[in-house]
Structure formats: C-alpha cells, structure tokens
Design a protein around this motif. Sequence first.
Motif, PDB file in Angstrom:
ATOM      1  N   LYS A   1      72.310  18.041  55.261  1.00  0.00           N
ATOM      2  CA  LYS A   1      72.546  18.228  53.824  1.00  0.00           C
ATOM      3  C   LYS A   1      72.042  19.570  53.297  1.00  0.00           C
ATOM      4  O   LYS A   1      72.041  19.793  52.099  1.00  0.00           O
ATOM      5  N   VAL A   2      71.554  20.426  54.199  1.00  0.00           N
ATOM      6  CA  VAL A   2      70.934  21.668  53.737  1.00  0.00           C
ATOM      7  C   VAL A   2      71.838  22.852  54.063  1.00  0.00           C
ATOM      8  O   VAL A   2      72.214  23.041  55.211  1.00  0.00           O
ATOM      9  N   LYS A   3      72.174  23.648  53.048  1.00  0.00           N
ATOM     10  CA  LYS A   3      73.078  24.793  53.237  1.00  0.00           C
ATOM     11  C   LYS A   3      72.382  25.978  53.885  1.00  0.00           C
ATOM     12  O   LYS A   3      72.868  26.552  54.840  1.00  0.00           O
ATOM     13  N   GLY A   4      71.241  26.335  53.371  1.00  0.00           N
ATOM     14  CA  GLY A   4      70.511  27.484  53.921  1.00  0.00           C
ATOM     15  C   GLY A   4      69.207  27.030  54.529  1.00  0.00           C
ATOM     16  O   GLY A   4      69.183  26.422  55.586  1.00  0.00           O
ATOM     17  N   ARG A   5      68.122  27.294  53.811  1.00  0.00           N
ATOM     18  CA  ARG A   5      66.791  27.004  54.345  1.00  0.00           C
ATOM     19  C   ARG A   5      65.940  26.342  53.272  1.00  0.00           C
ATOM     20  O   ARG A   5      65.899  26.816  52.144  1.00  0.00           O
ATOM     21  N   ILE A   6      65.247  25.269  53.636  1.00  0.00           N
ATOM     22  CA  ILE A   6      64.261  24.703  52.711  1.00  0.00           C
ATOM     23  C   ILE A   6      62.905  25.344  53.028  1.00  0.00           C
ATOM     24  O   ILE A   6      62.511  25.422  54.184  1.00  0.00           O
ATOM     25  N   ILE A   7      62.246  25.798  51.978  1.00  0.00           N
ATOM     26  CA  ILE A   7      60.890  26.317  52.130  1.00  0.00           C
ATOM     27  C   ILE A   7      59.973  25.440  51.282  1.00  0.00           C
ATOM     28  O   ILE A   7      60.230  25.232  50.092  1.00  0.00           O
ATOM     29  N   LEU A   8      58.948  24.892  51.907  1.00  0.00           N
ATOM     30  CA  LEU A   8      57.964  24.102  51.153  1.00  0.00           C
ATOM     31  C   LEU A   8      56.931  25.050  50.565  1.00  0.00           C
ATOM     32  O   LEU A   8      56.484  25.986  51.237  1.00  0.00           O
TER      33      LEU A   8
END
Length: 361
Positions: A351-358
């Motif tokens: 479900k993630v297009k690019g990058r998730i950053i926490l």
Amino acid sequence: MQTAIERPSSYVRYEFKEFGGKIFAAEHELPKVSGNEILVKTDFCGVCHSDVHIHEGFYGLGDGKKLTLEDRGIRLPVTLGHEVIGTVADVADNGDQSMVGKQFLVYPWVGCGECHECTTDQENLCTKPASLGVFRPGGYAQYLVVPHRRHLVDVTGLDPARASMLACSGLTVYSAIKKVLPVADVDSVVVIGCGGLGQLAIRMLSAMGIKNIHAVDISADKREIAKESGAKHAYDPTEDGVSQKILSETNNRTYAVLDFVGNEQSVNLGLSVLKKGSKLVIVGLHGGELRYPIPVIITKAISVIGSYTGSLGELKELVKFAHGNNFTDIPLEIRNLDQADSAVNDLEQGKVKGRIILQNK
Ligand SMILES: [Zn+2]
Ligand SMILES: [Zn+2]
C-alpha cells in the motif's frame, strides 16, 4: 563537560515478540553506554522492505523450503529499523563529549569489529553480524545504542528524513551498481522490479550519466514511474516475448541486469537477456531456486552476483554523491514512530507508493 541533553531513565522500543506478530510499544531502561558505545536519540527511521522479511521471519528457498531468520541467529524480541538518523545523546565517560547533540546517519551493518572483513571495510560481510535493527535493537525506538563512532556518518547539508534511506536502500542500490561499473555508452542496464529500490536505482544510474536504462515491472504505474525516473523503455514481464523485446531494444547489448525482485522468473528473465561478458546482480529476496546450464555461464563468460547492503566506505561515498545529486527525490510519507506496526503492515500489503519514514518527535 557534556552538553545537557534530556536523558530519561526509560524509553520505548517498538518490538515484536513472535515472527509475524504485532509490533507494540515496550518500555526499557535507558542503557548506560560504555567503551566505544554511543547512545543515539532516533530522529527519523526509514521503513524498509527488508523489515517486512525480518518481521515475517523467513526467506523462501523454492519448493516450499524456507530459510528462517531464527536459523540465521536472530533472537526475539526484535526491534526493527536500520535506516536511522539520530542525535547523539550520550557517550561513555572517556568518549568524545563534543559529539553530544550532533545529528548523524547510522551505519547499521555492524560486524564483530575484529575479523579480516571488519578491519578491511567489509563489515557488512562479517560472519558474526550484529546489524542494528536485525540482531541488535534498531531505530523503531526512541533511542538506540551504536557500537562505535565509526558507525556514525556526517550528513550535514542533506535533508535528514531523506538521508535516512541512504543507510539501507540507498546503500544497497549503490553497492549493486558499483559491481557493474563502468558501463559503456553503447551498452544497456536492465533494472528488474521498479518498487522503491528499482526507482532509486534508475535515478542513481541516471545521475551517474548511464545512457541506456531499461526497466521491467508487472505494474503499469511503476513502469510509468520508471520512465519518469530516467528509463528509456519499460517492459511488462507478463507479456509474451519480453526477452526478445529487450534484446531487440538494447541491440543485444545488455551489459548488466540489476534484479530487485529476486525470484525464479526475474532471475531467468535477467539471464535470458545477458550478452557475453555481462553481469547479473541479484538484490531482491523474494526467493526460489536457480537452475541454469553451467556451460552457458562459461561460454558467455557471465557473472551472477549477489549483493547485500554495502560497506561503510561505500556509504560515505554515497553520502558525498548525494550532495548535488537529487536521486532520493521519491514520495515520502512521514509517520509518527508509534505507527510502526501499521507502517510495516502497509508496506507488506503493497500500500506504500514511495517510502514511509517514522519520526520520533
Ligand atoms: Zn567481523
Ligand atoms: Zn533495509
């Protein structure tokens, strides 16, 4: 005297107690660092596709066989997170106090520090790995302990949230590309799999001036992104005769294939388009088994190379290259650190297009 920096007695790590299980907040006592260790407060931590594999707990080996991460020596509970930007919160009494309060990128591919590999800048190939976010607690946490100051890389001048991805995805792509350089202008590079790593590879190859980049992905969206990122052509591997199309568009001059999928279909597609003296670098860990006629490897003089993360020296080169080369410009989604569980799940479900950053605020 060291700069006064908030140092609570306890901190939260987001960890899982069983493979595939929920990632939840667990309170731990804040460790007192000793020797060469450095306590780092996490600012940003990238959510990487390898976190999905580590969370699942295995790699497929083909025919339903699995390499479990327990067999690789990973012990529960696990605190994921190996793309960390953090600020030094504490050093040991005899350490360099001037580092406190400074922000760094953390090199996570830590080894034993003593073997031939570790002392010749191949720490990522140490046979006793102690990688952060894999074997040791990582950056899905408010703090983490970094074993030595050499693991801290100065990224002053780079956007810190984006720079976090250099530690794994950036480094993995850079190290894979380095294994095929130089690429002649008459030759082509084929990138298989245009998710996060593949997109980064196409951008990095373009920034390096590589002329003929070809992309392969089953998703029409990702083929479009690949072309926007710098690929000349993008192919759908489910279409008939895709090998022939690649051979004809590249004039049978594929010098390198970078495979970011790493399953039987992608590896076989890669092998089918290689010219004489060329290289297939496999990075993706989707798994399976390779069957290939040995005489063809010899008569075509091809190299099949596995590439896993990269060295500290390569990370420093990459940070230098990132100044002035905007290859990390992919869509970012910044989420709060306490969203670690849903972040890994969303990535797992594509479900993630690019990058998730926490972000640890
Ligand atoms: Zn070592
Ligand atoms: Zn990673």
